[in-house]
Each structure stands twice: as C-alpha cells, then as structure tokens.
Design a protein around this motif. Structure first.
Motif, mmCIF file in Angstrom:
data_model
loop_
_atom_site.group_PDB
_atom_site.id
_atom_site.type_symbol
_atom_site.label_atom_id
_atom_site.label_comp_id
_atom_site.label_asym_id
_atom_site.label_seq_id
_atom_site.Cartn_x
_atom_site.Cartn_y
_atom_site.Cartn_z
ATOM 1 N N VAL A 159 0.845 -1.199 0.000
ATOM 2 C CA VAL A 159 0.000 0.000 0.000
ATOM 3 C C VAL A 159 0.881 1.250 0.000
ATOM 4 C CG1 VAL A 159 -1.718 1.330 1.294
ATOM 5 C CG2 VAL A 159 -1.941 -1.155 1.124
ATOM 6 N N ASP A 160 1.848 1.287 0.919
ATOM 7 C CA ASP A 160 2.731 2.456 1.021
ATOM 8 C C ASP A 160 3.519 2.682 -0.268
ATOM 9 O OD1 ASP A 160 1.834 2.839 3.611
ATOM 10 O OD2 ASP A 160 3.606 1.912 4.541
ATOM 11 N N ASP A 161 4.017 1.611 -0.865
ATOM 12 C CA ASP A 161 4.761 1.740 -2.126
ATOM 13 C C ASP A 161 3.880 2.294 -3.236
ATOM 14 O OD1 ASP A 161 7.025 0.750 -0.882
ATOM 15 O OD2 ASP A 161 6.952 -1.219 -1.875
ATOM 16 N N ASN A 162 2.641 1.838 -3.295
ATOM 17 C CA ASN A 162 1.718 2.367 -4.303
ATOM 18 C C ASN A 162 1.467 3.858 -4.096
ATOM 19 O OD1 ASN A 162 0.239 0.368 -6.268
ATOM 20 N ND2 ASN A 162 0.678 -0.782 -4.413
ATOM 21 N N VAL A 163 1.237 4.254 -2.870
ATOM 22 C CA VAL A 163 1.006 5.671 -2.564
ATOM 23 C C VAL A 163 2.264 6.482 -2.879
ATOM 24 C CG1 VAL A 163 0.562 7.330 -0.698
ATOM 25 C CG2 VAL A 163 -0.807 5.229 -0.864
ATOM 26 N N ASP A 164 3.411 6.014 -2.391
ATOM 27 C CA ASP A 164 4.666 6.746 -2.625
ATOM 28 C C ASP A 164 4.965 6.893 -4.112
ATOM 29 O OD1 ASP A 164 4.978 6.944 0.109
ATOM 30 O OD2 ASP A 164 6.491 5.344 0.236
ATOM 31 N N TYR A 165 4.793 5.815 -4.870
ATOM 32 C CA TYR A 165 5.043 5.860 -6.309
ATOM 33 C C TYR A 165 4.133 6.886 -6.974
ATOM 34 C CZ TYR A 165 5.348 4.452 -11.186
ATOM 35 O OH TYR A 165 5.512 4.457 -12.544
ATOM 36 N N HIS A 166 2.873 6.844 -6.634
ATOM 37 C CA HIS A 166 1.900 7.755 -7.229
ATOM 38 C C HIS A 166 2.266 9.206 -6.911
ATOM 39 C CE1 HIS A 166 -2.241 8.512 -8.793
ATOM 40 N NE2 HIS A 166 -2.080 9.616 -8.092
ATOM 41 N N LEU A 167 2.525 9.493 -5.646
ATOM 42 C CA LEU A 167 2.813 10.867 -5.248
ATOM 43 C C LEU A 167 4.136 11.370 -5.821
ATOM 44 C CD1 LEU A 167 1.615 10.774 -1.524
ATOM 45 C CD2 LEU A 167 0.360 11.583 -3.541
ATOM 46 N N SER A 168 5.153 10.525 -5.790
ATOM 47 C CA SER A 168 6.469 10.958 -6.277
ATOM 48 C C SER A 168 6.518 11.078 -7.797
ATOM 49 C CB SER A 168 7.565 10.010 -5.788
ATOM 50 O OG SER A 168 7.436 8.751 -6.407
ATOM 51 N N SER A 169 5.607 10.422 -8.489
ATOM 52 C CA SER A 169 5.608 10.466 -9.953
ATOM 53 C C SER A 169 4.912 11.707 -10.497
ATOM 54 C CB SER A 169 4.942 9.215 -10.517
ATOM 55 O OG SER A 169 3.563 9.239 -10.222
ATOM 56 N N GLY A 170 4.262 12.457 -9.623
ATOM 57 C CA GLY A 170 3.592 13.668 -10.074
ATOM 58 C C GLY A 170 2.205 13.442 -10.636
ATOM 59 N N LEU A 171 1.655 12.254 -10.424
ATOM 60 C CA LEU A 171 0.285 11.989 -10.864
ATOM 61 C C LEU A 171 -0.694 12.738 -9.964
ATOM 62 C CD1 LEU A 171 0.694 8.187 -11.506
ATOM 63 C CD2 LEU A 171 0.099 9.877 -13.253
ATOM 64 N N PRO A 172 -1.850 13.134 -10.486
ATOM 65 C CA PRO A 172 -2.814 13.843 -9.645
ATOM 66 C C PRO A 172 -3.451 12.905 -8.617
ATOM 67 C CG PRO A 172 -3.769 13.394 -11.791
ATOM 68 C CD PRO A 172 -2.324 12.963 -11.860
#
Length: 191
Positions: free
Chosen positions: A131-144
């Motif tokens: 879960v944390d990796d999915n959130v971190d990836y999404h946020l760090s990638s600049g996705l809305p």
C-alpha cells in the motif's frame, strides 16, 4: 545442502497453484511435489515446515505480481493526468487478474493469516508496504490525487479483482471497465 533456485521457484509456483485450487488446508508437501512433478519429499528439502512454505509462497506471489522495470518506466510516459491514472488502473486490474492463481493464493493466505499469528506477522508488513509503495510511487511520480485517493483506488481495484476472479458473472468485462473509469473520475482530480 545447496539448493537449486530454479527448483525452489518451481516449487513455489506449484504451492501457489495448490493454494489457489485447494485452499490453505490442501497445501501439503505431497501436494506441492505432485503439482511440481518432482519426486516425493522434494519440497520438504526446500522448506523447513508448512508455515515456511506458506510464507515463502506469499512472498513469491508478490515477486510475480511486481511489474518489471520496463513496464514501470513505460507507465509514466506521456502526460501525468487523470487519463494516465485511468490507464494505470486498467493495466493493474488486467495484470493482476491475469495471474489468477497468484491472486487467489494470496486471498487464501490472507484467510489463513486470521488463524496463524506467524503468517499474519509476515503478511501484515508486506501488504502494508505494498500500500505504502503504491502511494509513494503515485505521489512521487507527479500523478494527480492525494494519498487517500490512491489508497481508495487500491482498495476499489483489489475488490474489483476479487469479484472478477471469484464471481466473474457479477460484473461483466464492460461493466468492470466502466467501474474503473468511474472510480478514477470520482477520486482523481482533473488537472
């Protein structure tokens, strides 16, 4: 004793198949050996006990579900907008659903973890990390979208996958695609 890593992987794949087909109660060394097509007693040479086999099978599912670096790189090509999130959600649902045995085995492991504190102690941080990796990836990638939106998408997509794999007639293919689109539309802001 030195162990063959390819055989270990084949035994874990066999364990996943047995879990998906027979459930946790059907997972025995004998069943794994038969599924892998190896001599009786082979699995017991690779795994200390049934708990070790359950735990390693769970880890192996995640190894198989993790996209390769090329897929990860391609996932961020183009604009980082709601449409990109939609593409990613369709890709995730498709990729995870395609590994039916792995996902069903993971569900069996989760159910078994309610009865085995040792397995729960292994699965809880692993799934929390996912879960944390999915959130971190999404946020760090600049996705809305914020962390809550990503977590809600994670939960919605996982349950949709459960429905598609266990009761495929509840939501047809078109309705499942539509549900993914509506979830992204409602949870991810337009940029």
């Amino acid at each position: 004793m030195r162990q063959n890593q390819a055989r270990r992987a084949a035994l874990l794949d066999a364990a996943i198949d047995v879990l998906a087909r027979e459930g946790a109660r059907g997972l025995t060394f004998r069943a794994v050996d038969a599924q892998a097509g190896v001599p009786g007693g082979t699995a017991s040479n690779y795994f200390a006990n049934r708990d070790d086999l359950l735990t390693q099978a769970g880890t192996h599912v995640y190894e198989r579900l993790t996209p390769d670096p090329e897929t990860m790189a391609r996932s961020l090509e183009g604009p980082r907008d709601r449409e990109k999130v939609l593409q990613l959600m369709h890709e995730v649902v498709g990729r995870v659903s395609a590994y039916r045995a792995g996902y069903l085995a993971l569900l069996e492991l989760r159910l078994e973890a309610t009865r085995r504190p040792g397995l729960r102690a292994v699965l809880t941080p692993r799934i929390r990390k996912d879960v944390d990796d999915n959130v971190d990836y999404h946020l760090s990638s600049g996705l809305p979208g914020d962390a809550t939106a990503v977590t809600l998408l994670y939960l919605a997509m996982n349950w949709l996958i459960v429905e598609r794999l266990t009761l495929p007639d509840v939501f047809g293919e078109e309705q499942a695609r539509e549900l993914v689109e509506r979830a992204v539309e409602r949870l991810i802001p337009e940029v």
